[in-house]
Design a protein around this motif. Structure first.
Motif, PDB file in Angstrom:
ATOM      1  N   ILE A 155       0.860  -1.193   0.000  1.00 53.55           N
ATOM      2  CA  ILE A 155       0.000   0.000   0.000  1.00 53.55           C
ATOM      3  C   ILE A 155       0.889   1.233   0.000  1.00 53.55           C
ATOM      4  O   ILE A 155       1.796   1.343   0.834  1.00 53.55           O
ATOM      5  CB  ILE A 155      -0.937  -0.011   1.222  1.00 53.55           C
ATOM      6  N   PRO A 156       0.672   2.170  -0.922  1.00 55.22           N
ATOM      7  CA  PRO A 156       1.545   3.344  -1.021  1.00 55.22           C
ATOM      8  C   PRO A 156       1.666   4.171   0.264  1.00 55.22           C
ATOM      9  O   PRO A 156       2.698   4.777   0.507  1.00 55.22           O
ATOM     10  CB  PRO A 156       0.907   4.169  -2.143  1.00 55.22           C
ATOM     11  N   ALA A 157       0.642   4.184   1.105  1.00 51.09           N
ATOM     12  CA  ALA A 157       0.669   4.981   2.333  1.00 51.09           C
ATOM     13  C   ALA A 157       1.505   4.338   3.445  1.00 51.09           C
ATOM     14  O   ALA A 157       1.818   4.974   4.433  1.00 51.09           O
ATOM     15  CB  ALA A 157      -0.754   5.201   2.842  1.00 51.09           C
ATOM     16  N   ILE A 158       1.857   3.061   3.269  1.00 47.69           N
ATOM     17  CA  ILE A 158       2.563   2.318   4.319  1.00 47.69           C
ATOM     18  C   ILE A 158       4.003   2.052   3.915  1.00 47.69           C
ATOM     19  O   ILE A 158       4.273   1.461   2.873  1.00 47.69           O
ATOM     20  CB  ILE A 158       1.814   1.013   4.644  1.00 47.69           C
ATOM     21  N   ALA A 159       4.934   2.511   4.758  1.00 52.17           N
ATOM     22  CA  ALA A 159       6.364   2.315   4.487  1.00 52.17           C
ATOM     23  C   ALA A 159       6.788   0.890   4.820  1.00 52.17           C
ATOM     24  O   ALA A 159       7.459   0.227   4.025  1.00 52.17           O
ATOM     25  CB  ALA A 159       7.190   3.315   5.286  1.00 52.17           C
ATOM     26  N   HIS A 160       6.420   0.408   6.001  1.00 51.10           N
ATOM     27  CA  HIS A 160       6.716  -0.962   6.394  1.00 51.10           C
ATOM     28  C   HIS A 160       5.896  -1.347   7.617  1.00 51.10           C
ATOM     29  O   HIS A 160       5.204  -0.510   8.206  1.00 51.10           O
ATOM     30  CB  HIS A 160       8.217  -1.180   6.637  1.00 51.10           C
ATOM     31  N   THR A 161       5.968  -2.619   7.974  1.00 49.17           N
ATOM     32  CA  THR A 161       5.232  -3.132   9.123  1.00 49.17           C
ATOM     33  C   THR A 161       6.184  -3.906  10.027  1.00 49.17           C
ATOM     34  O   THR A 161       7.280  -4.286   9.610  1.00 49.17           O
ATOM     35  CB  THR A 161       4.082  -4.069   8.689  1.00 49.17           C
ATOM     36  N   LEU A 162       5.740  -4.141  11.245  1.00 42.92           N
ATOM     37  CA  LEU A 162       6.483  -4.938  12.210  1.00 42.92           C
ATOM     38  C   LEU A 162       5.485  -5.858  12.892  1.00 42.92           C
ATOM     39  O   LEU A 162       4.499  -5.383  13.477  1.00 42.92           O
ATOM     40  CB  LEU A 162       7.170  -4.036  13.242  1.00 42.92           C
ATOM     41  N   THR A 163       5.708  -7.162  12.799  1.00 43.68           N
ATOM     42  CA  THR A 163       4.760  -8.143  13.319  1.00 43.68           C
ATOM     43  C   THR A 163       5.288  -8.772  14.599  1.00 43.68           C
ATOM     44  O   THR A 163       6.459  -9.137  14.678  1.00 43.68           O
ATOM     45  CB  THR A 163       4.520  -9.254  12.272  1.00 43.68           C
ATOM     46  N   ARG A 164       4.402  -8.890  15.565  1.00 44.34           N
ATOM     47  CA  ARG A 164       4.702  -9.583  16.812  1.00 44.34           C
ATOM     48  C   ARG A 164       3.590 -10.596  17.068  1.00 44.34           C
ATOM     49  O   ARG A 164       2.416 -10.237  17.114  1.00 44.34           O
ATOM     50  CB  ARG A 164       4.767  -8.620  18.004  1.00 44.34           C
ATOM     51  N   THR A 165       3.955 -11.867  17.214  1.00 49.91           N
ATOM     52  CA  THR A 165       2.983 -12.904  17.513  1.00 49.91           C
ATOM     53  C   THR A 165       2.895 -13.078  19.026  1.00 49.91           C
ATOM     54  O   THR A 165       3.922 -13.210  19.697  1.00 49.91           O
ATOM     55  CB  THR A 165       3.378 -14.232  16.848  1.00 49.91           C
ATOM     56  N   LEU A 166       1.681 -13.044  19.538  1.00 45.44           N
ATOM     57  CA  LEU A 166       1.465 -13.194  20.974  1.00 45.44           C
ATOM     58  C   LEU A 166       1.506 -14.671  21.339  1.00 45.44           C
ATOM     59  O   LEU A 166       0.844 -15.490  20.711  1.00 45.44           O
ATOM     60  CB  LEU A 166       0.112 -12.589  21.374  1.00 45.44           C
ATOM     61  N   ARG A 167       2.292 -15.009  22.352  1.00 46.66           N
ATOM     62  CA  ARG A 167       2.438 -16.404  22.750  1.00 46.66           C
ATOM     63  C   ARG A 167       1.559 -16.772  23.933  1.00 46.66           C
ATOM     64  O   ARG A 167       0.834 -17.749  23.903  1.00 46.66           O
ATOM     65  CB  ARG A 167       3.888 -16.718  23.063  1.00 46.66           C
ATOM     66  N   SER A 168       1.669 -16.037  25.005  1.00 48.24           N
ATOM     67  CA  SER A 168       0.868 -16.362  26.176  1.00 48.24           C
ATOM     68  C   SER A 168       0.469 -15.073  26.888  1.00 48.24           C
ATOM     69  O   SER A 168       1.197 -14.084  26.865  1.00 48.24           O
ATOM     70  CB  SER A 168       1.643 -17.272  27.133  1.00 48.24           C
ATOM     71  N   GLU A 169      -0.693 -15.123  27.509  1.00 49.46           N
ATOM     72  CA  GLU A 169      -1.216 -13.961  28.211  1.00 49.46           C
ATOM     73  C   GLU A 169      -0.697 -13.971  29.653  1.00 49.46           C
ATOM     74  O   GLU A 169      -0.808 -14.986  30.355  1.00 49.46           O
ATOM     75  CB  GLU A 169      -2.748 -14.000  28.201  1.00 49.46           C
ATOM     76  N   LEU A 170      -0.134 -12.866  30.081  1.00 50.39           N
ATOM     77  CA  LEU A 170       0.407 -12.777  31.431  1.00 50.39           C
ATOM     78  C   LEU A 170      -0.604 -12.202  32.424  1.00 50.39           C
ATOM     79  O   LEU A 170      -0.643 -12.638  33.568  1.00 50.39           O
ATOM     80  CB  LEU A 170       1.672 -11.902  31.428  1.00 50.39           C
ATOM     81  N   VAL A 171      -1.413 -11.247  31.984  1.00 49.83           N
ATOM     82  CA  VAL A 171      -2.395 -10.602  32.859  1.00 49.83           C
ATOM     83  C   VAL A 171      -3.666 -10.351  32.066  1.00 49.83           C
ATOM     84  O   VAL A 171      -3.600  -9.920  30.912  1.00 49.83           O
ATOM     85  CB  VAL A 171      -1.870  -9.254  33.411  1.00 49.83           C
ATOM     86  N   ASN A 172      -4.812 -10.630  32.667  1.00 51.66           N
ATOM     87  CA  ASN A 172      -6.110 -10.316  32.063  1.00 51.66           C
ATOM     88  C   ASN A 172      -7.080  -9.959  33.174  1.00 51.66           C
ATOM     89  O   ASN A 172      -7.585 -10.825  33.866  1.00 51.66           O
ATOM     90  CB  ASN A 172      -6.643 -11.504  31.255  1.00 51.66           C
ATOM     91  N   ARG A 173      -7.346  -8.687  33.351  1.00 54.20           N
ATOM     92  CA  ARG A 173      -8.251  -8.234  34.402  1.00 54.20           C
ATOM     93  C   ARG A 173      -9.649  -7.966  33.874  1.00 54.20           C
ATOM     94  O   ARG A 173     -10.487  -7.415  34.578  1.00 54.20           O
ATOM     95  CB  ARG A 173      -7.691  -6.950  35.034  1.00 54.20           C
ATOM     96  N   SER A 174      -9.893  -8.339  32.622  1.00 51.91           N
ATOM     97  CA  SER A 174     -11.206  -8.026  32.019  1.00 51.91           C
ATOM     98  C   SER A 174     -12.299  -8.976  32.492  1.00 51.91           C
ATOM     99  O   SER A 174     -13.451  -8.764  32.191  1.00 51.91           O
ATOM    100  CB  SER A 174     -11.099  -8.043  30.503  1.00 51.91           C
ATOM    101  N   GLY A 175     -11.947 -10.031  33.175  1.00 56.10           N
ATOM    102  CA  GLY A 175     -12.959 -10.917  33.743  1.00 56.10           C
ATOM    103  C   GLY A 175     -13.245 -12.020  32.901  1.00 56.10           C
ATOM    104  O   GLY A 175     -13.624 -12.857  32.462  1.00 56.10           O
TER     105      GLY A 175
END
Length: 81
Positions: free
Chosen positions: A61-81
């Protein structure tokens, strides 16, 4: 799930970046950021090949120079219930 950092081409407006991200069906939420990336979005890809396809599509996409991807492995904290 993965998080994708999006780096816009210098001078691109927020509206142009928003339009570019909104056009991608895999992107359902995105935020602007304070830091190196201009935007951050969670990506729900079927597998790693699909994730790579999404990242490559965004990089074309012309508006995007580059991207950086991070894959989530495990959740450390979740206070959303």
């Amino acid at each position: 799930m993965s998080l994708l950092g999006v780096f816009a081409v210098p001078g691109i407006s927020g509206d142009e970046l928003t339009d570019s991200l909104t056009a991608q069906e895999e992107i359902v939420r995105a935020w602007t950021t304070a830091g190196s990336a201009d935007a951050l979005t969670p990506i729900h890809a079927r597998d790693t090949d699909h994730l790579a396809e999404i990242a490559l599509r965004l990089q074309r996409i012309p508006a995007i120079a580059h991207t950086l991807t991070r894959t989530l492995r495990s959740e450390l904290v979740n206070r959303s219930g």
